[in-house]
Design an enzyme around this catalytic site. Sequence first.
Site, PDB file in Angstrom:
ATOM      1  N   LYS A 234      46.811  51.909  42.952  1.00  0.00           N
ATOM      2  CA  LYS A 234      45.461  52.476  42.919  1.00  0.00           C
ATOM      3  C   LYS A 234      44.562  51.612  43.786  1.00  0.00           C
ATOM      4  O   LYS A 234      44.214  50.489  43.441  1.00  0.00           O
ATOM      5  CB  LYS A 234      44.932  52.484  41.475  1.00  0.00           C
TER       6      LYS A 234
ATOM      7  N   GLU B 189      45.141  38.169  40.216  1.00  0.00           N
ATOM      8  CA  GLU B 189      44.544  37.426  41.340  1.00  0.00           C
ATOM      9  C   GLU B 189      43.064  37.751  41.329  1.00  0.00           C
ATOM     10  O   GLU B 189      42.656  38.827  41.770  1.00  0.00           O
ATOM     11  CB  GLU B 189      45.171  37.873  42.671  1.00  0.00           C
TER      12      GLU B 189
ATOM     13  N   THR C 227      36.991  38.843  38.380  1.00  0.00           N
ATOM     14  CA  THR C 227      37.352  38.241  37.097  1.00  0.00           C
ATOM     15  C   THR C 227      36.941  39.162  35.950  1.00  0.00           C
ATOM     16  O   THR C 227      37.675  39.306  34.959  1.00  0.00           O
ATOM     17  CB  THR C 227      36.687  36.858  36.968  1.00  0.00           C
TER      18      THR C 227
ATOM     19  N   CYS D  95      38.776  36.355  49.099  1.00  0.00           N
ATOM     20  CA  CYS D  95      38.859  35.679  47.798  1.00  0.00           C
ATOM     21  C   CYS D  95      38.937  34.176  47.986  1.00  0.00           C
ATOM     22  O   CYS D  95      38.203  33.428  47.356  1.00  0.00           O
ATOM     23  CB  CYS D  95      40.064  36.196  47.024  1.00  0.00           C
TER      24      CYS D  95
ATOM     25  N   GLU E  47      30.115  33.584  43.066  1.00  0.00           N
ATOM     26  CA  GLU E  47      30.874  33.954  44.264  1.00  0.00           C
ATOM     27  C   GLU E  47      29.980  34.839  45.137  1.00  0.00           C
ATOM     28  O   GLU E  47      29.677  35.965  44.754  1.00  0.00           O
ATOM     29  CB  GLU E  47      32.125  34.729  43.835  1.00  0.00           C
TER      30      GLU E  47
HETATM   31  P1  NAD Z   1      36.768  44.984  41.228  1.00  0.00           P
HETATM   32  O1  NAD Z   1      37.278  44.200  40.075  1.00  0.00           O
HETATM   33  O2  NAD Z   1      35.422  45.587  41.131  1.00  0.00           O
HETATM   34  O3  NAD Z   1      37.760  46.195  41.556  1.00  0.00           O
HETATM   35  C1  NAD Z   1      39.128  45.962  41.831  1.00  0.00           C
HETATM   36  C2  NAD Z   1      39.925  47.209  41.476  1.00  0.00           C
HETATM   37  O4  NAD Z   1      39.911  47.405  40.061  1.00  0.00           O
HETATM   38  C3  NAD Z   1      39.395  48.499  42.087  1.00  0.00           C
HETATM   39  O5  NAD Z   1      40.504  49.251  42.532  1.00  0.00           O
HETATM   40  C4  NAD Z   1      38.722  49.185  40.904  1.00  0.00           C
HETATM   41  O6  NAD Z   1      38.690  50.582  40.999  1.00  0.00           O
HETATM   42  C5  NAD Z   1      39.617  48.761  39.762  1.00  0.00           C
HETATM   43  N1  NAD Z   1      38.999  48.788  38.436  1.00  0.00           N
HETATM   44  C6  NAD Z   1      37.697  48.705  38.103  1.00  0.00           C
HETATM   45  N2  NAD Z   1      37.548  48.685  36.744  1.00  0.00           N
HETATM   46  C7  NAD Z   1      38.782  48.766  36.226  1.00  0.00           C
HETATM   47  C8  NAD Z   1      39.312  48.750  34.893  1.00  0.00           C
HETATM   48  N3  NAD Z   1      38.516  48.663  33.818  1.00  0.00           N
HETATM   49  N4  NAD Z   1      40.647  48.810  34.724  1.00  0.00           N
HETATM   50  C9  NAD Z   1      41.473  48.864  35.784  1.00  0.00           C
HETATM   51  N5  NAD Z   1      41.048  48.882  37.079  1.00  0.00           N
HETATM   52  C10 NAD Z   1      39.708  48.822  37.283  1.00  0.00           C
HETATM   53  O7  NAD Z   1      36.875  43.998  42.484  1.00  0.00           O
HETATM   54  P2  NAD Z   1      36.425  44.275  44.007  1.00  0.00           P
HETATM   55  O8  NAD Z   1      34.931  44.208  44.066  1.00  0.00           O
HETATM   56  O9  NAD Z   1      37.116  45.450  44.558  1.00  0.00           O
HETATM   57  O10 NAD Z   1      37.036  43.010  44.748  1.00  0.00           O
HETATM   58  C11 NAD Z   1      36.336  41.825  44.968  1.00  0.00           C
HETATM   59  C12 NAD Z   1      36.817  40.741  44.027  1.00  0.00           C
HETATM   60  O11 NAD Z   1      38.222  40.585  44.177  1.00  0.00           O
HETATM   61  C13 NAD Z   1      36.234  39.390  44.336  1.00  0.00           C
HETATM   62  O12 NAD Z   1      35.894  38.738  43.129  1.00  0.00           O
HETATM   63  C14 NAD Z   1      37.376  38.650  45.009  1.00  0.00           C
HETATM   64  O13 NAD Z   1      37.320  37.246  44.903  1.00  0.00           O
HETATM   65  C15 NAD Z   1      38.544  39.220  44.298  1.00  0.00           C
HETATM   66  N6  NAD Z   1      39.761  39.054  45.088  1.00  0.00           N
HETATM   67  C16 NAD Z   1      40.713  38.177  44.655  1.00  0.00           C
HETATM   68  C17 NAD Z   1      41.849  37.957  45.409  1.00  0.00           C
HETATM   69  C18 NAD Z   1      42.899  36.984  44.983  1.00  0.00           C
HETATM   70  O14 NAD Z   1      43.980  36.983  45.559  1.00  0.00           O
HETATM   71  N7  NAD Z   1      42.663  36.152  43.995  1.00  0.00           N
HETATM   72  C19 NAD Z   1      42.021  38.657  46.611  1.00  0.00           C
HETATM   73  C20 NAD Z   1      41.028  39.545  47.019  1.00  0.00           C
HETATM   74  C21 NAD Z   1      39.903  39.743  46.245  1.00  0.00           C
END
Ligand code: NAD
Length: 476
Positions: free
Chosen positions: A177, A250, A230, A284, A382
């Site tokens: 997804k 992650e 997170t 990230c 962040e």
């Molecule tokens: P997000 O958590 O808003 O969304 C990530 C995904 O989760 C999306 O596909 C979203 O539709 C889905 N989602 C949202 N709510 C959900 C739920 N309740 N259950 C299941 N899925 C759900 O994150 P984002 O804004 O897309 O990404 C940015 C964040 O990701 C930043 O904090 C960044 O640091 C982190 N990130 C971490 C890594 C790593 O390897 N540690 C890599 C890239 C990004």
Amino acid sequence: MTHTEVAEPHTAGLLDEITVAAASGRAIPDAATGETIGHAPVHTVDDLNAAIDAARAAQPAWAALSHAERSRILHRAADEIEAHAEELAQIIAREQGKPLNGPGARFEAGGCAAWVRQAADTVLEPEVLFEAEGTRSELHYAPLGVVGAIGPWNWPALIAIWQIAPSLRMGNTVVTKPSEYTPLSVLAVAALLNRHLPPGVLTVVSGGRDVGEALAAHPGLDKIMFTGSTATGRRIVESSAHNLARLTLELGGNDAGIVLPGTDVPAIAQNLFWGIFINTGQTCAALKRLYVHDSLYDDVVQALAELAETTPMGPGTDEGSALGPLSTRQQFDVVSRLVEEARAAGARVVTGGKPAPELGAHFYRPTVVADITDGVGLVDEEQFGPVIPVIRYSDLEDAVARANASAQGLGASVWSADVDEALAVAARLEAGTVWINQHGTLNPQVPFGGVKGSGYGMEFGREGLKAVSAPKVITR
Ligand code: NAD
């Protein structure tokens, strides 16, 4: 800002394959211009259920193939990605916004092929645990079953591949997804893989958060690979209480860098700048808080400001761009708010600190903020954008304590002319990876993952394969 030749987008073939008619899809904007790139399918929870059923049905035959056969198929898929790398890069550059060149969209497309090949070539042999006369215990790695992969918008295609490739390699099937902001990049890379995979082995469900929630809670799943914030990671842990899916999380980062006294500033300046500003800060494991010894503070601030002022920013598809837009309005607002709060708290904006509306609605100038300390949002949260707070320190103990005071622990870095001194500091930093004189560089053979609020589990290499396998002891 220089705008050189604008690349002709040659996305028609792959883009046509993955997009749907406007009436049945959701318009996906170009991050730089706001123009519609195409319409992504809008999948529902019913589509998700069907995808999981198909993945369950396809899994035994996929697992029954030998490792060598799955590896051959994955190499063919990597060839396909390489053959269409430019089309994929153009889609990424438009949808997510990162520039084609440097550590940008072409690098992301090439990385997709490289990570597929690494998963194909990594071998997880059974390990002999115990051997004595008449008895022997071995640890084998079996597939888990169906893996649900949920990804973010910042490196959409590459992160999807990080989740998909090892899962497939080990004999799992995958339902993925993508972020609702960047479905096209994931649909595109999955379409290339699917030219070589049996039906049902890999399905993209292009839906919103509701579909993500349903995927994480689905009883038909054995594992969730999640990359994102997170806050969402915590929700996924709650869901896993019901289906007992194993998790790799992650999550977000607020990586600190520490510049030690005696560091050769001109020698590190480029690595430092790109460790911070890669993908316009939307990474990230980008450097997000920089602690600099008093003796070098002004030199580091000046070196970063000079690079910020001379690095070209523009649309991702412009061959001359090295920095691009923020991907979304929400992210633009986060960055603007954090800079304004820092300014109000008395910090000094050395360069940038304002949008660049002449380039497009989501562009924010690369920004260096000095005379700032912990306790301000720009340091404690962040920022995920092209802004770096530079914090002065005089006592190394204090800098290490402040670097470790974060709830996050993805990466960290130490910058020094003395590698032994840097290694001693690295040993004390609370992070999944500590880099020396570089930040955020990744290698498909070297495991990557976080500690504390940045999540748990590792990706890449043998550790990454173990994370999508069921350990199984056989004793005779
Ligand atoms: P997000 O958590 O808003 O969304 C990530 C995904 O989760 C999306 O596909 C979203 O539709 C889905 N989602 C949202 N709510 C959900 C739920 N309740 N259950 C299941 N899925 C759900 O994150 P984002 O804004 O897309 O990404 C940015 C964040 O990701 C930043 O904090 C960044 O640091 C982190 N990130 C971490 C890594 C790593 O390897 N540690 C890599 C890239 C990004």
